[in-house]
Design a protein around this motif. Structure first.
Motif, mmCIF file in Angstrom:
data_model
loop_
_atom_site.group_PDB
_atom_site.id
_atom_site.type_symbol
_atom_site.label_atom_id
_atom_site.label_comp_id
_atom_site.label_asym_id
_atom_site.label_seq_id
_atom_site.Cartn_x
_atom_site.Cartn_y
_atom_site.Cartn_z
ATOM 1 N N GLN A 145 -13.507 9.901 -5.337
ATOM 2 C CA GLN A 145 -12.707 9.225 -6.369
ATOM 3 C C GLN A 145 -12.892 9.880 -7.727
ATOM 4 O O GLN A 145 -11.939 10.050 -8.497
ATOM 5 C CB GLN A 145 -13.113 7.761 -6.471
ATOM 6 C CG GLN A 145 -12.792 6.950 -5.259
ATOM 7 C CD GLN A 145 -11.909 5.768 -5.616
ATOM 8 O OE1 GLN A 145 -10.709 5.782 -5.384
ATOM 9 N NE2 GLN A 145 -12.521 4.744 -6.191
ATOM 10 N N TRP A 159 -12.564 13.379 8.561
ATOM 11 C CA TRP A 159 -13.432 13.578 7.411
ATOM 12 C C TRP A 159 -13.628 15.079 7.134
ATOM 13 O O TRP A 159 -13.499 15.540 5.994
ATOM 14 C CB TRP A 159 -14.763 12.863 7.639
ATOM 15 C CG TRP A 159 -15.598 12.684 6.413
ATOM 16 C CD1 TRP A 159 -15.250 13.012 5.144
ATOM 17 C CD2 TRP A 159 -16.896 12.112 6.335
ATOM 18 N NE1 TRP A 159 -16.256 12.687 4.277
ATOM 19 C CE2 TRP A 159 -17.279 12.139 4.978
ATOM 20 C CE3 TRP A 159 -17.795 11.588 7.284
ATOM 21 C CZ2 TRP A 159 -18.513 11.655 4.545
ATOM 22 C CZ3 TRP A 159 -19.026 11.105 6.838
ATOM 23 C CH2 TRP A 159 -19.373 11.135 5.488
ATOM 24 N N VAL A 167 0.841 -1.192 0.000
ATOM 25 C CA VAL A 167 0.000 0.000 0.000
ATOM 26 C C VAL A 167 0.882 1.250 0.000
ATOM 27 O O VAL A 167 0.624 2.216 -0.723
ATOM 28 C CB VAL A 167 -0.938 -0.003 1.224
ATOM 29 C CG1 VAL A 167 -1.625 1.339 1.376
ATOM 30 C CG2 VAL A 167 -1.960 -1.113 1.092
ATOM 31 N N PHE A 175 -17.526 8.861 -0.875
ATOM 32 C CA PHE A 175 -16.378 8.127 -1.362
ATOM 33 C C PHE A 175 -16.292 8.072 -2.868
ATOM 34 O O PHE A 175 -15.254 8.343 -3.471
ATOM 35 C CB PHE A 175 -16.477 6.699 -0.826
ATOM 36 C CG PHE A 175 -15.219 6.283 -0.204
ATOM 37 C CD1 PHE A 175 -14.965 6.618 1.116
ATOM 38 C CD2 PHE A 175 -14.273 5.602 -0.932
ATOM 39 C CE1 PHE A 175 -13.769 6.260 1.694
ATOM 40 C CE2 PHE A 175 -13.091 5.241 -0.350
ATOM 41 C CZ PHE A 175 -12.839 5.569 0.959
ATOM 42 N N ARG A 233 -9.035 1.696 1.258
ATOM 43 C CA ARG A 233 -9.522 2.962 1.752
ATOM 44 C C ARG A 233 -10.871 2.880 2.407
ATOM 45 O O ARG A 233 -11.149 3.548 3.388
ATOM 46 C CB ARG A 233 -9.557 3.978 0.622
ATOM 47 C CG ARG A 233 -8.143 4.389 0.275
ATOM 48 C CD ARG A 233 -8.117 5.775 -0.218
ATOM 49 N NE ARG A 233 -8.341 5.801 -1.650
ATOM 50 C CZ ARG A 233 -8.290 6.922 -2.365
ATOM 51 N NH1 ARG A 233 -8.019 8.060 -1.771
ATOM 52 N NH2 ARG A 233 -8.496 6.892 -3.655
ATOM 53 N N TYR A 234 -11.745 2.055 1.827
ATOM 54 C CA TYR A 234 -13.030 2.130 2.477
ATOM 55 C C TYR A 234 -13.218 1.086 3.557
ATOM 56 O O TYR A 234 -14.189 1.112 4.293
ATOM 57 C CB TYR A 234 -14.165 2.251 1.488
ATOM 58 C CG TYR A 234 -14.941 1.091 1.023
ATOM 59 C CD1 TYR A 234 -15.849 1.293 0.002
ATOM 60 C CD2 TYR A 234 -14.852 -0.181 1.546
ATOM 61 C CE1 TYR A 234 -16.614 0.272 -0.473
ATOM 62 C CE2 TYR A 234 -15.604 -1.199 1.087
ATOM 63 C CZ TYR A 234 -16.485 -0.975 0.074
ATOM 64 O OH TYR A 234 -17.256 -1.989 -0.394
ATOM 65 N N LEU A 260 -6.342 0.695 -4.447
ATOM 66 C CA LEU A 260 -6.305 1.295 -3.125
ATOM 67 C C LEU A 260 -7.698 1.452 -2.539
ATOM 68 O O LEU A 260 -7.880 1.483 -1.330
ATOM 69 C CB LEU A 260 -5.617 2.661 -3.186
ATOM 70 C CG LEU A 260 -4.104 2.584 -3.352
ATOM 71 C CD1 LEU A 260 -3.518 3.952 -3.583
ATOM 72 C CD2 LEU A 260 -3.474 1.944 -2.117
ATOM 73 N N HIS A 261 -8.669 1.529 -3.432
ATOM 74 C CA HIS A 261 -10.051 1.700 -2.996
ATOM 75 C C HIS A 261 -10.421 0.680 -1.931
ATOM 76 O O HIS A 261 -11.041 1.013 -0.916
ATOM 77 C CB HIS A 261 -10.971 1.555 -4.198
ATOM 78 C CG HIS A 261 -12.422 1.799 -3.900
ATOM 79 N ND1 HIS A 261 -12.973 3.045 -3.940
ATOM 80 C CD2 HIS A 261 -13.419 0.964 -3.548
ATOM 81 C CE1 HIS A 261 -14.249 2.962 -3.627
ATOM 82 N NE2 HIS A 261 -14.556 1.701 -3.387
ATOM 83 N N LYS A 321 -4.420 10.826 3.877
ATOM 84 C CA LYS A 321 -5.141 9.599 3.540
ATOM 85 C C LYS A 321 -4.317 8.395 3.930
ATOM 86 O O LYS A 321 -4.820 7.435 4.529
ATOM 87 C CB LYS A 321 -5.388 9.524 2.032
ATOM 88 C CG LYS A 321 -6.573 10.277 1.517
ATOM 89 C CD LYS A 321 -6.759 9.932 0.035
ATOM 90 C CE LYS A 321 -7.564 10.980 -0.683
ATOM 91 N NZ LYS A 321 -7.493 10.846 -2.145
ATOM 92 N N PHE A 322 -3.056 8.437 3.557
ATOM 93 C CA PHE A 322 -2.188 7.300 3.841
ATOM 94 C C PHE A 322 -2.073 7.067 5.335
ATOM 95 O O PHE A 322 -2.105 5.921 5.795
ATOM 96 C CB PHE A 322 -0.814 7.501 3.208
ATOM 97 C CG PHE A 322 0.125 6.358 3.484
ATOM 98 C CD1 PHE A 322 -0.251 5.047 3.230
ATOM 99 C CD2 PHE A 322 1.387 6.592 4.005
ATOM 100 C CE1 PHE A 322 0.610 3.991 3.486
ATOM 101 C CE2 PHE A 322 2.249 5.540 4.261
ATOM 102 C CZ PHE A 322 1.863 4.238 4.002
ATOM 103 N N PHE A 345 0.903 4.212 -2.780
ATOM 104 C CA PHE A 345 0.702 5.622 -2.438
ATOM 105 C C PHE A 345 1.842 6.487 -2.959
ATOM 106 O O PHE A 345 1.625 7.594 -3.458
ATOM 107 C CB PHE A 345 0.560 5.797 -0.923
ATOM 108 C CG PHE A 345 -0.866 5.820 -0.468
ATOM 109 C CD1 PHE A 345 -1.637 6.965 -0.605
ATOM 110 C CD2 PHE A 345 -1.448 4.686 0.074
ATOM 111 C CE1 PHE A 345 -2.958 6.984 -0.189
ATOM 112 C CE2 PHE A 345 -2.774 4.696 0.487
ATOM 113 C CZ PHE A 345 -3.535 5.846 0.354
ATOM 114 N N ILE A 404 -4.975 5.089 6.647
ATOM 115 C CA ILE A 404 -4.912 3.679 6.270
ATOM 116 C C ILE A 404 -3.812 2.966 7.023
ATOM 117 O O ILE A 404 -3.970 1.827 7.472
ATOM 118 C CB ILE A 404 -4.697 3.553 4.756
ATOM 119 C CG1 ILE A 404 -5.938 4.072 4.046
ATOM 120 C CG2 ILE A 404 -4.404 2.112 4.378
ATOM 121 C CD1 ILE A 404 -5.870 3.953 2.564
#
Lengths: 245, 245
Positions: free
Chosen positions: A138, A178, A84, A134, A168-169, A164-165, A211-212, A88, A215
């Motif tokens: 994207q 958020w 991952v 989401f 991510r979710y 990655l989706h 974001k990273f 990224f 995750i």
DNA sequence: AGTCTGTATCTTGCATGCAATATTAAATAT
DNA sequence: ATATTTAATATTGCATGCAAGATACAGACT
């Protein structure tokens, strides 16, 4: 003769349709990381023969969504922390290029479209509709990349984003993260609307980093307790010790 | 138990072997851009059935080496000016990331290996052995990218390099450009050996730009006289008007 | 008990066959 | 002569079948 023929019935090849179905099964998580793809079962499910299914699986393998196991079919790829992280990093480089080009090349219509998507996303944010948020998120990123007018870039980006989706979710973010993401998107919109590539790239970069981080946290959390199942020794490229999802 | 088992007989799946054979046919130019892939002919040539061949073709399609024509098989992708330009742009972004990381992560052994390849390439240059020079050149660049320690990056880079390979060795460069490229490579080696990422990135960037200029020239030259063959109307993604090779 | 071996079952890998579509050639009309 | 239709041929897309390999399991052995 048929330069603008929109009536054409698109008889898409079966393998391509099947690939798409499989892809969403994987991206949406119905086929979980590590799951084996049984050809008979899937062929029956889609009501097709194994031939086009096998072709579709080959496609997904190259997209990185499944892994081919010689003589044993295929399994949904597991996402590892380093994996991952690698993705990224590449996405970062691609977004940087995209931001640069997009500021130069985006048409006013493009920017209007981004703004439209942005506003819709804001509405979803306010409605706390994570799934819709989401998707729009994207689409905005993809649209920015498309504005760069580089088809290769778009294709590669899309593939990585898709892979990655899944991560991510699964990694659910906090409400405060958020909100922050939403603020970042305000800035992104502003920067591209002003064609300020320096600012766009800087904000894209930190947005991605954030974001990273989310995750990464989640990956590390799911990692505590990795001795869940089979402890088969596998000096594979995809080693089990760090495979999370 | 088999953590370092080198005795393993690698019974590679047929489709993968076939994909490799096809790939070199295309990259080395035996299958020229625009050529149709006839399944019967190729299956007979490789002495296999059409099933694994078709699977291999799907793989190459996703790699971008062939283009699928629904109900009409596949053809070797043509390289267009904008297409090549797009790929170079992406390669540029990837090499920039790679240079950054490689300077941090390359081991001394890695650098020794690059130096070894470099010296061998120098020998080929002095012997005016273009083909061997070419191969080593590619291997050096790939090795630098590998030093970044990012598997995704390596995979994507390799694919693009392969697709560009076709263009690059069709476009024969002048002796003076060749000397200059060799000088640039001296600098590249020097920069990475000193882990000077700023300098490495700067030289990688201009090196790539120079490569592109050569190909651009050649593309434009082959373009003068485009009315060569079929002037079929094709409002395709791959439009014929600017397809050169 | 635990490991090993042999057998039964399931799964994949590939080849072949057939129907649908595209391509070529011939025949007819303009 | 060129254009249009029609027929023949070739090629692709998909399904099916079979053999080789993998998995699961039962019994033999230590």
């Amino acid at each position: 003769m048929d330069s603008l023929n929109n009536d054409a019935i698109d008889r898409r090849p079966l393998h391509s349709e099947v690939a798409e179905r499989l892809r969403s099964l994987i991206v949406e998580g119905e086929l979980a990381p590590g799951d084996r793809l049984n050809e008979r079962v899937l062929a029956e499910r889609f009501n097709i023969s194994r031939t086009p299914l096998r072709e579709a699986i080959k496609i997904l393998a190259l997209e990185g969504l499944v892994r081919l196991l010689p003589n044993r079919g295929a399994e949904v790829t597991r996402l590892t922390r380093s994996n991952v992280e690698d993705m990224f990093q590449v996405v970062g480089a691609l977004e940087a290029l995209a931001g640069e080009l997009a500021c130069k090349r985006a048409s006013d219509d493009d920017i209007a479209e981004i703004r439209r998507l942005h506003n819709e996303m804001l509405a979803r944010f306010e409605a706390s509709d994570r799934a819709a948020y989401f998707t729009l998120n994207q689409r905005i990123h993809a649209k920015i990349v498309d504005c760069a007018g580089n088809a290769e870039l778009s294709a590669i980006y899309r593939n990585l984003a898709q892979r990655l989706h899944r991560a991510r979710y699964m990694a659910n973010f906090s409400k405060s993260r958020w909100s922050h993401a939403m603020e970042e998107h305000e800035e992104i919109l502003d920067a591209i609307a002003n064609r300020d590539s320096a600012r766009l790239n800087s904000i894209l970069k930190s947005h991605l980093q954030n974001k990273f981080d989310v995750i990464k946290n989640w990956l590390d959390k799911s990692a505590t307790g990795p001795s869940s199942e089979d402890s088969v020794d596998a000096d594979d490229s995809q080693d089990r010790k760090t495979a999370f999802i």
